[in-house]
Motif scaffolding. Structure first.
Motif, PDB file in Angstrom:
ATOM      1  N   ILE A  65       0.854  -1.188   0.000  1.00 19.43           N
ATOM      2  CA  ILE A  65       0.000   0.000   0.000  1.00 19.43           C
ATOM      3  C   ILE A  65       0.893   1.242   0.000  1.00 19.43           C
ATOM      4  N   PRO A  66       0.680   2.195  -0.908  1.00 19.48           N
ATOM      5  CA  PRO A  66       1.521   3.399  -0.930  1.00 19.48           C
ATOM      6  C   PRO A  66       1.521   4.123   0.417  1.00 19.48           C
ATOM      7  N   ILE A  67       2.659   4.659   0.770  1.00 15.77           N
ATOM      8  CA  ILE A  67       2.801   5.322   2.063  1.00 15.77           C
ATOM      9  C   ILE A  67       2.271   6.755   2.038  1.00 15.77           C
ATOM     10  N   LEU A  68       2.119   7.342   0.849  1.00 16.50           N
ATOM     11  CA  LEU A  68       1.662   8.729   0.687  1.00 16.50           C
ATOM     12  C   LEU A  68       2.563   9.662   1.492  1.00 16.50           C
ATOM     13  N   ASP A  69       2.023  10.474   2.406  1.00 14.01           N
ATOM     14  CA  ASP A  69       2.908  11.384   3.154  1.00 14.01           C
ATOM     15  C   ASP A  69       3.355  10.793   4.485  1.00 14.01           C
ATOM     16  N   GLY A  70       3.095   9.491   4.686  1.00 18.15           N
ATOM     17  CA  GLY A  70       3.493   8.831   5.925  1.00 18.15           C
ATOM     18  C   GLY A  70       2.406   8.807   6.974  1.00 18.15           C
ATOM     19  N   SER A  71       1.337   9.566   6.744  1.00 14.89           N
ATOM     20  CA  SER A  71       0.207   9.595   7.672  1.00 14.89           C
ATOM     21  C   SER A  71      -1.006   8.974   6.990  1.00 14.89           C
ATOM     22  N   ALA A  72      -2.180   9.147   7.605  1.00 16.13           N
ATOM     23  CA  ALA A  72      -3.412   8.615   7.035  1.00 16.13           C
ATOM     24  C   ALA A  72      -4.369   9.709   6.583  1.00 16.13           C
ATOM     25  N   ILE A  73      -3.941  10.966   6.643  1.00 14.85           N
ATOM     26  CA  ILE A  73      -4.887  12.048   6.407  1.00 14.85           C
ATOM     27  C   ILE A  73      -5.354  12.100   4.951  1.00 14.85           C
ATOM     28  N   GLU A  74      -4.481  11.777   3.996  1.00 13.69           N
ATOM     29  CA  GLU A  74      -4.903  11.783   2.595  1.00 13.69           C
ATOM     30  C   GLU A  74      -5.937  10.689   2.332  1.00 13.69           C
ATOM     31  N   LEU A  75      -5.752   9.536   2.942  1.00 11.27           N
ATOM     32  CA  LEU A  75      -6.736   8.459   2.795  1.00 11.27           C
ATOM     33  C   LEU A  75      -8.075   8.871   3.396  1.00 11.27           C
ATOM     34  N   VAL A  76      -8.041   9.530   4.534  1.00 12.72           N
ATOM     35  CA  VAL A  76      -9.278  10.044   5.137  1.00 12.72           C
ATOM     36  C   VAL A  76      -9.995  10.964   4.170  1.00 12.72           C
ATOM     37  N   ASN A  77      -9.264  11.901   3.599  1.00 15.80           N
ATOM     38  CA  ASN A  77      -9.884  12.879   2.698  1.00 15.80           C
ATOM     39  C   ASN A  77     -10.479  12.210   1.464  1.00 15.80           C
ATOM     40  N   LEU A  78      -9.776  11.228   0.904  1.00 23.21           N
ATOM     41  CA  LEU A  78     -10.272  10.525  -0.272  1.00 23.21           C
ATOM     42  C   LEU A  78     -11.561   9.772   0.023  1.00 23.21           C
ATOM     43  N   LEU A  79     -11.590   9.056   1.132  1.00 21.95           N
ATOM     44  CA  LEU A  79     -12.767   8.254   1.463  1.00 21.95           C
ATOM     45  C   LEU A  79     -13.940   9.128   1.894  1.00 21.95           C
ATOM     46  N   MET A  80     -13.656  10.199   2.619  1.00 23.11           N
ATOM     47  CA  MET A  80     -14.728  11.109   3.013  1.00 23.11           C
ATOM     48  C   MET A  80     -15.306  11.811   1.790  1.00 23.11           C
ATOM     49  N   ASP A  81     -14.444  12.155   0.836  1.00 22.69           N
ATOM     50  CA  ASP A  81     -14.919  12.794  -0.389  1.00 22.69           C
ATOM     51  C   ASP A  81     -15.787  11.837  -1.211  1.00 22.69           C
ATOM     52  N   ALA A  82     -15.448  10.555  -1.201  1.00 20.52           N
ATOM     53  CA  ALA A  82     -16.263   9.560  -1.905  1.00 20.52           C
ATOM     54  C   ALA A  82     -17.629   9.396  -1.261  1.00 20.52           C
ATOM     55  N   GLY A  83     -17.698   9.605   0.045  1.00 22.02           N
ATOM     56  CA  GLY A  83     -18.956   9.467   0.768  1.00 22.02           C
ATOM     57  C   GLY A  83     -19.134   8.081   1.352  1.00 22.02           C
ATOM     58  N   ILE A  84     -19.836   8.022   2.458  1.00 23.09           N
ATOM     59  CA  ILE A  84     -20.077   6.761   3.160  1.00 23.09           C
ATOM     60  C   ILE A  84     -21.567   6.426   3.076  1.00 23.09           C
ATOM     61  N   LYS A  85     -21.862   5.215   2.655  1.00 19.94           N
ATOM     62  CA  LYS A  85     -23.237   4.775   2.419  1.00 19.94           C
ATOM     63  C   LYS A  85     -23.675   3.774   3.483  1.00 19.94           C
ATOM     64  N   LYS A  86     -24.764   4.081   4.165  1.00 21.84           N
ATOM     65  CA  LYS A  86     -25.307   3.162   5.164  1.00 21.84           C
ATOM     66  C   LYS A  86     -26.018   2.007   4.468  1.00 21.84           C
ATOM     67  N   GLN A  87     -25.793   0.800   4.979  1.00 18.28           N
ATOM     68  CA  GLN A  87     -26.406  -0.387   4.397  1.00 18.28           C
ATOM     69  C   GLN A  87     -27.466  -0.967   5.324  1.00 18.28           C
ATOM     70  N   LYS A  88     -28.189  -1.959   4.846  1.00 15.81           N
ATOM     71  CA  LYS A  88     -29.400  -2.397   5.541  1.00 15.81           C
ATOM     72  C   LYS A  88     -29.183  -3.633   6.405  1.00 15.81           C
ATOM     73  N   ARG A  89     -28.055  -3.651   7.116  1.00 13.52           N
ATOM     74  CA  ARG A  89     -27.831  -4.723   8.075  1.00 13.52           C
ATOM     75  C   ARG A  89     -26.924  -4.208   9.179  1.00 13.52           C
ATOM     76  N   LYS A  90     -27.173  -4.654  10.400  1.00  8.98           N
ATOM     77  CA  LYS A  90     -26.395  -4.190  11.544  1.00  8.98           C
ATOM     78  C   LYS A  90     -24.962  -4.734  11.491  1.00  8.98           C
ATOM     79  N   MET A  91     -24.031  -3.968  12.058  1.00  9.96           N
ATOM     80  CA  MET A  91     -22.630  -4.371  12.120  1.00  9.96           C
ATOM     81  C   MET A  91     -22.338  -5.005  13.469  1.00  9.96           C
ATOM     82  N   PRO A  92     -21.979  -6.282  13.505  1.00  7.14           N
ATOM     83  CA  PRO A  92     -21.622  -6.918  14.779  1.00  7.14           C
ATOM     84  C   PRO A  92     -20.368  -6.281  15.373  1.00  7.14           C
ATOM     85  N   TYR A  93     -20.170  -6.475  16.666  1.00  7.45           N
ATOM     86  CA  TYR A  93     -18.938  -5.996  17.294  1.00  7.45           C
ATOM     87  C   TYR A  93     -18.566  -6.905  18.449  1.00  7.45           C
TER      88      TYR A  93
END
Length: 297
Positions: free
Chosen positions: A98-126
């Protein structure tokens, strides 16, 4: 209990691998409920779940795979998916790391947040921790305690070095991760340069993707993003490693000088201590979510 999620559209990023020095490209695709986090290497025609059963190496990074292919340095992207509560995606990797980018995770956060998060129709176990579980190995320890939430406390100690002792404790949610953890970069020491070179590691390291320390100072002209950036980055790595449990862990994890190897050993200790936790699945008796299949020893 929350619902499972995926991303609304594809995400693509590329860059150099920290250890291999190879330029790699990653495509992250939405996936249906109960799919889990699945890595795919198209050139090897290989796919595997992100779980502790697929870990193949933990030397300076976490590597997962099977007999066909491996992907290294998965901890940052897994940490982001875990902290943003993204449960179902396929991660297609063109390259061994996996590319290291700038060494942190902030670019990955921005990319995924920009794509948007979709809620699905089943509960997530934990996983709900019921009793403390302790892992100790030489000068390292990781313990999890019952806790109504997801929390990590981490102590890091650099003997005979100006960094000294660092400690940070954080309740893990989207806001705290983005503000307090995601910007923290991977780090290393000039004194270890020869060791890495002899063992074929850190071929892609630069001052653009890592914080480098001499015995008395920070080499990077830009300095640190946090005075305790090292321990915050260790928490980032740990979130990614602990995501390999297969489920979110509801508990307070207290780590002392832990790294990838001890994180994975702790996970195996936790998951084999079946009287100390339970999987909460909501309105169904048994979850269809694709956790690993392991014989605990």
């Amino acid at each position: 209990m929350r619902y499972q999620t995926t991303i609304k559209r594809d995400v693509t990023f590329e860059g150099i691998g920290l250890h291999t020095g190879i330029y790699c490209r990653v495509n992250v695709y939405p996936a249906p409920v109960d799919h889990g986090i699945v890595f795919h290497r198209p050139c090897k025609n290989a796919s595997f779940f992100a779980n502790v059963g697929t870990v193949t190496d933990t030397v300076f990074a976490t590597t997962i795979g099977n007999e066909r292919a491996k992907i290294s340095t998965v901890e940052h992207i897994l940490a982001v998916l875990s902290a943003l509560s993204i449960d179902n995606v396929t991660i297609e990797v063109e390259g061994p790391e996996i590319p290291i980018l700038d060494g942190s995770a902030i670019e990955l956060v921005n990319l995924l947040m920009d794509a948007g998060i979709k809620k699905q129709k089943r509960k997530m176990p934990y996983i709900r921790v019921l009793k403390p579980v302790v892992f100790e190995d030489k000068n390292t320890s990781v313990t999890v305690y019952p806790y109504n939430g997801r929390k990590i406390s981490f102590r890091l100690f650099f003997p005979n070095h100006f960094l000294g002792e660092q400690f940070f404790s954080v309740d893990i949610n989207e806001d705290t991760f983005i503000r307090d953890i995601a910007p923290a970069r991977t780090f290393g020491f000039l004194k270890d340069e020869e060791y890495f070179r002899q063992h074929g590691l850190a071929k892609g390291v630069s001052l653009q993707n890592a914080v480098i320390f001499s015995d008395s100072d920070v080499i990077n002209e830009t300095g640190l993003r946090f005075t305790n950036e090292c321990v915050r980055h260790k928490i980032l790595d740990s979130i990614g490693d602990f995501a390999l449990s297969g489920f979110p862990i509801m508990g307070h994890i207290v780590a002392d000088k832990s790294g990838h190897t001890s994180n994975i050993k702790f996970l195996n200790t936790l998951l084999s201590s079946t009287d100390c936790w339970e999987v909460v699945t909501g309105q169904v008796e048994k979850s269809a979510y694709p956790v690993f299949s392991l014989s605990y020893t």
